[in-house]
Design an enzyme around this catalytic site. Structure first.
Site, PDB file in Angstrom:
ATOM      1  CB  SER A 142      -0.885   0.010   1.235  1.00 43.04           C
ATOM      2  OG  SER A 142      -1.408   1.317   1.419  1.00 43.04           O
TER       3      SER A 142
ATOM      4  CG  HIS B 189      -3.729  -1.629  -1.830  1.00 40.54           C
ATOM      5  ND1 HIS B 189      -4.815  -2.398  -2.174  1.00 40.54           N
ATOM      6  CD2 HIS B 189      -4.134  -0.853  -0.795  1.00 40.54           C
ATOM      7  CE1 HIS B 189      -5.837  -2.118  -1.379  1.00 40.54           C
ATOM      8  NE2 HIS B 189      -5.450  -1.174  -0.531  1.00 40.54           N
TER       9      HIS B 189
ATOM     10  CG  ASP C 180      -5.155   2.320   0.712  1.00 41.74           C
ATOM     11  OD1 ASP C 180      -6.070   1.490   0.609  1.00 41.74           O
ATOM     12  OD2 ASP C 180      -4.009   2.032   1.127  1.00 41.74           O
TER      13      ASP C 180
ATOM     14  CG  MET D 108      -8.664   6.829   2.328  1.00 40.28           C
ATOM     15  SD  MET D 108      -7.884   6.806   3.942  1.00 40.28           S
ATOM     16  CE  MET D 108      -6.947   5.273   3.839  1.00 40.28           C
TER      17      MET D 108
ATOM     18  CG  HIS E 267      -9.180  -0.087  -0.716  1.00 38.84           C
ATOM     19  ND1 HIS E 267      -8.580  -0.322   0.500  1.00 38.84           N
ATOM     20  CD2 HIS E 267     -10.514  -0.078  -0.468  1.00 38.84           C
ATOM     21  CE1 HIS E 267      -9.501  -0.450   1.437  1.00 38.84           C
ATOM     22  NE2 HIS E 267     -10.692  -0.298   0.881  1.00 38.84           N
TER      23      HIS E 267
ATOM     24  CG  MET F 212     -11.471   2.927   1.908  1.00 41.08           C
ATOM     25  SD  MET F 212      -9.875   2.927   2.748  1.00 41.08           S
ATOM     26  CE  MET F 212      -8.796   2.992   1.310  1.00 41.08           C
TER      27      MET F 212
ATOM     28  CG  MET G  66     -11.616  -3.156   4.934  1.00 47.58           C
ATOM     29  SD  MET G  66     -10.147  -2.696   4.007  1.00 47.58           S
ATOM     30  CE  MET G  66      -9.172  -1.853   5.248  1.00 47.58           C
TER      31      MET G  66
ATOM     32  CG  PHE H 207      -6.128   6.431   9.935  1.00 49.95           C
ATOM     33  CD1 PHE H 207      -5.667   7.712   9.641  1.00 49.95           C
ATOM     34  CD2 PHE H 207      -7.424   6.272  10.409  1.00 49.95           C
ATOM     35  CE1 PHE H 207      -6.497   8.818   9.818  1.00 49.95           C
ATOM     36  CE2 PHE H 207      -8.260   7.377  10.598  1.00 49.95           C
ATOM     37  CZ  PHE H 207      -7.789   8.646  10.296  1.00 49.95           C
TER      38      PHE H 207
ATOM     39  CG  ASP I  12      -6.101  -3.085   2.944  1.00 48.75           C
ATOM     40  OD1 ASP I  12      -5.065  -2.819   3.574  1.00 48.75           O
ATOM     41  OD2 ASP I  12      -6.705  -2.255   2.226  1.00 48.75           O
TER      42      ASP I  12
ATOM     43  N   GLY J 147      -2.833  -4.237   8.796  1.00 52.34           N
ATOM     44  CA  GLY J 147      -2.078  -4.873   9.867  1.00 52.34           C
ATOM     45  C   GLY J 147      -1.413  -6.185   9.493  1.00 52.34           C
TER      46      GLY J 147
ATOM     47  N   GLY K 162       1.204  -2.104   4.143  1.00 49.59           N
ATOM     48  CA  GLY K 162       1.762  -0.763   4.021  1.00 49.59           C
ATOM     49  C   GLY K 162       2.919  -0.558   4.967  1.00 49.59           C
TER      50      GLY K 162
HETATM   51  C1  DX5 Z   1      -6.439   1.297   5.378  1.00 52.32           C
HETATM   52  C2  DX5 Z   1      -5.917   1.007   4.004  1.00 52.32           C
HETATM   53  C3  DX5 Z   1      -4.780   0.064   3.964  1.00 52.32           C
HETATM   54  C4  DX5 Z   1      -3.551   0.533   4.715  1.00 52.32           C
HETATM   55  C5  DX5 Z   1      -2.780  -0.677   5.134  1.00 52.32           C
HETATM   56  O1  DX5 Z   1      -7.648   1.962   5.257  1.00 52.32           O
HETATM   57  O2  DX5 Z   1      -6.951   0.442   3.201  1.00 52.32           O
HETATM   58  O3  DX5 Z   1      -4.451  -0.299   2.637  1.00 52.32           O
HETATM   59  O4  DX5 Z   1      -2.735   1.375   3.975  1.00 52.32           O
HETATM   60  O5  DX5 Z   1      -1.734  -0.268   5.946  1.00 52.32           O
HETATM   61  P1  DX5 Z   1      -1.050  -1.240   7.022  1.00 52.32           P
HETATM   62  O6  DX5 Z   1      -0.489  -2.407   6.271  1.00 52.32           O
HETATM   63  O7  DX5 Z   1      -0.016  -0.361   7.634  1.00 52.32           O
HETATM   64  O8  DX5 Z   1      -2.131  -1.648   7.977  1.00 52.32           O
HETATM   65 ZN    ZN Z   2      -6.412  -0.441   1.227  1.00 48.53          ZN
END
Ligand code: DX5
Ligand code: ZN
Length: 213
Positions: free
Chosen positions: A6, A31, A33, A35, A64, A66, A135, A141, A173, A175, A195
């Site tokens: 990410s 990936h 993100d 938002m 992705h 959001m 998720m 975040f 996706d 953690g 990420g």
């Molecule tokens: C969160 C995002 C993820 C995020 C993952 O809303 O969709 O893609 O960047 O980041 P890590 O791997 O640090 O949890």
């Molecule tokens: Zn994501």
């Protein structure tokens, strides 16, 4: 396991460099993100930045969304020819129609489920989907803690997929790291997004390698 770093955790002052680094390091997807500050309490990138990412990337984009107003954003990002666009089922009244629209743009459609959303919510969409993204944190975040109930959800989703469309992939996706990736693999997950785990390491290629279980 396919690996989709990410870019949310990249250094945005050196975005081109970081996108090239993950692609050269053997990632499978990039990936992205998106938002909007409404669906999630954070605001990230729009078409100007995604265009630069698409130009730097030598691997396919996995966008992705959001956001509210998914259809508007699909039209905004389709010109960059991502491989996947995923949208949240929680924010879409007509998911089947949007799936058809995405496929009509020659992009593979995917649906995202928040931590509370049951895999059954996509049961009757599976035959039209290329991927379901689960998720494992609340969206918004990077750097959050993995929610372990996603493992049971992945197993239940895998059963539905085997019955209805075995070609549909499961992506997780949030953690993800070199510890929980083994449980994700055992639960039937095909693609992991990571990420902070990848970008905080000195050796990006090694970090990606440790997720390819
Ligand atoms: C969160 C995002 C993820 C995020 C993952 O809303 O969709 O893609 O960047 O980041 P890590 O791997 O640090 O949890
Ligand atoms: Zn994501």
């Amino acid at each position: 396991m396919l690996v989709a770093p990410s870019i949310l955790s990249a250094d945005f002052g050196h975005l081109e460099r970081d996108v090239k680094t993950i692609c050269d390091a053997g990632c499978d997807l990039v990936h992205v993100d998106v938002m909007d500050g409404h669906f999630v309490p954070n605001l990230t990138i729009g078409p100007v930045v995604v265009q630069a990412v698409a130009k730097a990337a030598t691997k396919p984009l996995d966008i992705h969304l959001m956001v509210q107003n998914n259809t508007f954003f699909v039209d905004l990002f389709a010109p960059f020819k991502p491989r996947y666009i995923s949208f949240h089922i929680e924010e879409e009244k007509h998911p089947h129609r949007l799936i058809q629209k995405i496929r009509g743009l020659s992009i593979r459609p995917a649906i995202v489920l928040n931590p509370h959303t049951s895999p059954q919510s996509v049961e009757f969409l599976l035959e039209d989907l290329d991927m379901v993204l689960l998720m494992s944190v609340n969206p918004g975040f990077g750097g959050q803690k993995f929610i372990p109930s996603v493992l049971e959800k992945a197993r239940r989703l895998k059963d539905l997929i085997e019955k209805r469309n075995p070609k549909c992939l499961i992506e997780v996706d949030g953690g993800v790291n070199d510890k929980n990736v083994h449980d994700l693999k055992a639960a039937g997950v095909d693609v992991v997004v990571a990420g902070s785990y990848i970008f905080k390491q000195e050796n990006i290629a090694h970090a990606i390698e440790t997720l390819k279980v």
